[in-house]
Design an enzyme around this catalytic site. Sequence first.
Site, PDB file in Angstrom:
ATOM      1  CB  SER A 177      -0.870   0.620   1.230  1.00 33.46           C
ATOM      2  OG  SER A 177      -2.398  -1.193   1.116  1.00 33.46           O
TER       3      SER A 177
ATOM      4  CG  HIS B  71      -5.590  -1.799   4.336  1.00 33.74           C
ATOM      5  ND1 HIS B  71      -6.239  -2.370   3.787  1.00 33.74           N
ATOM      6  CD2 HIS B  71      -4.972  -0.415   3.726  1.00 33.74           C
ATOM      7  CE1 HIS B  71      -6.256  -2.069   2.480  1.00 33.74           C
ATOM      8  NE2 HIS B  71      -4.972  -1.508   2.407  1.00 33.74           N
TER       9      HIS B  71
END
Length: 217
Positions: free
Chosen positions: A94, A156
């Site tokens: 990410s 997340h």
Amino acid sequence: DRRCYAFFHPRLDGEPLIFVEVALTDAMSDSITPLLDETAAAADLTKATTAIFYSISNTQSGLRGVSFGDSLIKRVVETLKQEFPRLKTFATLSPIPGFRAWLGKQVPPEKLAAWDKPLELGPKAPARQELLAWAARYLGRELQDGKPLDPVARFHLGNGARIERINWAGDPSSKGLKQSFGLMVNYLYDLRRLDKHRALLAQGEIPMAGAVEELYR
């Protein structure tokens, strides 16, 4: 060795609400470059042990703030485990979109200039270690209204993941360098600990691996 999954709605014919792209690999990825290389040879799926979520996108601006990501990731994990029983690790690769802007408020401009060319910093360069320490602090300590300051981290970690690893030169593109000096992060989805991680976050404690925590001690 690639999959793309999406949620759809009957009233949006053929247009997804949210989609996720997944790479099947034999280890946790630390760089986005090979994942985006369309000319690369396909990986041996019989050896795949890891699913890397490397792109998660909401497509409908009108539904911004409505989280489908949690449900989508759970469904994808279940589907992948059925198709590939050898898969043991589910993680992301990410971006850290808010890091550089935040760091610019923490240090003077001359200090920021020391990281202008991060790809030229060697593994033991003090400036490199210091930048990793700042990134670990940004991801692991900085909260706003009880939630992680970084928007991708908020997504997340809110879904029960934990910060597993910060990757040097994970995104050497101009955009990656501008956002986060090229740094990327792996968020690990340990299906046995999602609820535990959410509980920690609700108490103001960001779940992270010991190696990440060590970076800023």
